[in-house]
Design a protein around this motif. Structure first.
Motif, PDB file in Angstrom:
ATOM      1  N   ASP A 138      37.010  32.446  11.632  1.00 25.59           N
ATOM      2  CA  ASP A 138      36.827  33.271  10.441  1.00 25.59           C
ATOM      3  C   ASP A 138      36.086  34.567  10.750  1.00 25.59           C
ATOM      4  OD1 ASP A 138      38.084  31.316   8.924  1.00 25.59           O
ATOM      5  OD2 ASP A 138      36.197  30.279   8.507  1.00 25.59           O
ATOM      6  N   THR A 139      35.121  34.521  11.673  1.00 27.47           N
ATOM      7  CA  THR A 139      34.329  35.718  11.946  1.00 27.47           C
ATOM      8  C   THR A 139      35.146  36.816  12.625  1.00 27.47           C
ATOM      9  OG1 THR A 139      33.512  34.678  13.984  1.00 27.47           O
ATOM     10  CG2 THR A 139      32.110  34.514  12.033  1.00 27.47           C
ATOM     11  N   ASN A 187      30.788  29.422   8.095  1.00 25.53           N
ATOM     12  CA  ASN A 187      31.643  30.295   8.886  1.00 25.53           C
ATOM     13  C   ASN A 187      32.027  29.630  10.198  1.00 25.53           C
ATOM     14  OD1 ASN A 187      28.628  31.044   9.089  1.00 25.53           O
ATOM     15  ND2 ASN A 187      29.451  31.599  11.106  1.00 25.53           N
ATOM     16  N   TRP A 235      36.360  38.286   9.276  1.00 23.85           N
ATOM     17  CA  TRP A 235      35.271  38.505   8.306  1.00 23.85           C
ATOM     18  C   TRP A 235      33.961  38.183   9.029  1.00 23.85           C
ATOM     19  CZ3 TRP A 235      31.955  35.929   4.500  1.00 23.85           C
ATOM     20  CH2 TRP A 235      31.612  36.767   3.418  1.00 23.85           C
ATOM     21  N   PRO A 236      33.361  39.169   9.705  1.00 24.10           N
ATOM     22  CA  PRO A 236      32.257  38.921  10.649  1.00 24.10           C
ATOM     23  C   PRO A 236      30.909  38.678   9.981  1.00 24.10           C
ATOM     24  CG  PRO A 236      32.740  41.269  10.557  1.00 24.10           C
ATOM     25  CD  PRO A 236      33.755  40.585   9.674  1.00 24.10           C
ATOM     26  N   HIS A 237      30.809  37.560   9.290  1.00 24.33           N
ATOM     27  CA  HIS A 237      29.564  37.238   8.596  1.00 24.33           C
ATOM     28  C   HIS A 237      29.285  35.741   8.686  1.00 24.33           C
ATOM     29  CE1 HIS A 237      29.483  41.277   6.981  1.00 24.33           C
ATOM     30  NE2 HIS A 237      30.721  41.120   6.538  1.00 24.33           N
ATOM     31  N   ARG A 238      28.004  35.435   8.587  1.00 22.85           N
ATOM     32  CA  ARG A 238      27.575  34.035   8.531  1.00 22.85           C
ATOM     33  C   ARG A 238      27.232  33.698   7.090  1.00 22.85           C
ATOM     34  NH1 ARG A 238      25.723  31.696  13.314  1.00 22.85           N
ATOM     35  NH2 ARG A 238      24.169  30.523  12.136  1.00 22.85           N
ATOM     36  N   GLU A 282      34.149  30.355  14.120  1.00 21.00           N
ATOM     37  CA  GLU A 282      34.456  31.455  15.042  1.00 21.00           C
ATOM     38  C   GLU A 282      35.763  32.134  14.637  1.00 21.00           C
ATOM     39  OE1 GLU A 282      34.365  30.603  19.181  1.00 21.00           O
ATOM     40  OE2 GLU A 282      32.520  29.418  19.053  1.00 21.00           O
ATOM     41  N   ASN A 286      23.437  35.586   7.550  1.00 20.32           N
ATOM     42  CA  ASN A 286      23.477  36.528   8.673  1.00 20.32           C
ATOM     43  C   ASN A 286      22.096  36.657   9.320  1.00 20.32           C
ATOM     44  OD1 ASN A 286      26.169  37.318   8.733  1.00 20.32           O
ATOM     45  ND2 ASN A 286      25.890  38.977   7.245  1.00 20.32           N
TER      46      ASN A 286
END
Length: 316
Positions: free
Chosen positions: A122-123, A118, A126-129, A120, A154
């Motif tokens: 992309d998050t 991931n 789509w807020p995920h690791r 910055e 995450n």
């Protein structure tokens, strides 16, 4: 000869994009771009191209490359704030300089591992690791294998959900002379009819107009038979219950800026996918999905699709 053989070679294309060439002793080859983690060429021992790439394809980021095997993640199709088919196909992947070896089948030498994590950017949508590891292998018999491992990294305890597809563009001689076996009698969602659900009729799928269908609960083996070339593509898959069959036909082709008006006649997308039921991973969990494609003589069609090289499995 084997001592001189260069199985994996890294180089650049005319636009300066990094790519890797995989080669096997008998003359098979594959080409992979770090941009998109995308296979853009797969050739047999005669140097014949087995994948379709449009003559109008963009090899200039941020546009995705039209053809080959784009990776659709973390979504297939176009929903919400994410770009169509997700962002994996237009991000720069990194090459693992020391990929873990195969636990068995040590005769596989032409392979690479690509990694996408991931960013910055992309998050924001789509807020995920996550960590996505893609192994691309060219087998000694010319089969091309793609194995995806996606892990939820995450640290906030949150699960995430995604859909996925290997958006494989096969090169065919004449789409009107092609049939697909293995999907008959199955239910499908028709994207041309608002994803309405139908049941496939007939002995095999043939083509005479635009098609965009998601077949559900599909077998692990599908055959794409090119009658004119007397060639059959055998697609084997694990962890991917769905299969998308797509050809834009004439009107849609003219509306696509990175696709030739008449190119629909020479391509067919049959995609290993997981779309109907999204995949959910808890933190620390990993999903694996695998596709293997082989090109064999068409005499192997109609239930006889088990030549030895196609049956080979790896533990990758």
């Amino acid at each position: 000869m084997s001592q001189e053989m260069v199985y994996v070679e890294q180089c650049k294309d005319p636009n300066g994009l990094d790519k890797i060439i995989l080669r096997e002793i008998r003359g098979f080859s594959a080409q992979v771009y770090l941009y998109g983690g995308q296979v853009t060429s797969w050739k047999n021992e005669h140097g014949e191209e087995l994948l379709f790439v449009s003559s109008k394809a963009n090899f200039k980021p941020p546009k995705p490359i039209r053809g080959g095997i784009p990776i659709c993640f973390p979504q297939f199709s176009n929903h919400g704030s994410l770009e169509q088919h997700g962002f994996a196909r237009n991000r720069f992947w990194t090459l693992d300089p020391n990929p873990p070896p195969f636990s068995t089948n040590s005769h596989y030498r032409a392979f690479i591992d690509l990694i996408l994590k991931n960013s910055e950017e992309d998050t924001k949508t789509w807020p995920h690791r996550f960590e996505f590891r893609l192994r691309i292998t060219l087998g000694p018999g010319g089969d091309l294998m793609l194995t995806s491992r996606i892990r939820n990294t995450n640290t906030d305890g949150k699960s995430f959900t995604f859909t996925f597809a290997y958006h494989t563009y096969f090169s065919v001689t004449d789409i009107s002379e092609v049939r697909v076996e293995g999907l008959e009698t199955l239910d499908y969602l028709d994207n041309l009819k608002n994803r309405e659900r139908f049941t496939e009729q007939g002995d095999a799928i043939t083509f005479e107009s635009e098609m965009d269908k998601v077949y559900l609960g599909t077998p692990t083996k599908i055959a794409i038979i090119d009658h004119e070339r007397k060639r059959t593509y055998v697609l084997r898959k694990d962890g991917l219950p769905d299969a998308v069959v797509w050809n834009p036909w004439d009107k849609k082709s003219k509306a696509l800026p990175d696709f030739g008006d008449e190119e629909y006649k020479h391509m067919l997308c049959v995609q290993s996918a997981s779309i109907e039921k999204a995949i959910t991973l808890k933190p620390g969990e990993e999903w694996k999905g695998r596709q293997e494609i082989s090109a064999v003589a068409s005499s192997y069609c109609s239930g006889q699709l088990d030549p030895q090289q196609v049956a080979m499995e790896t533990n990758a």
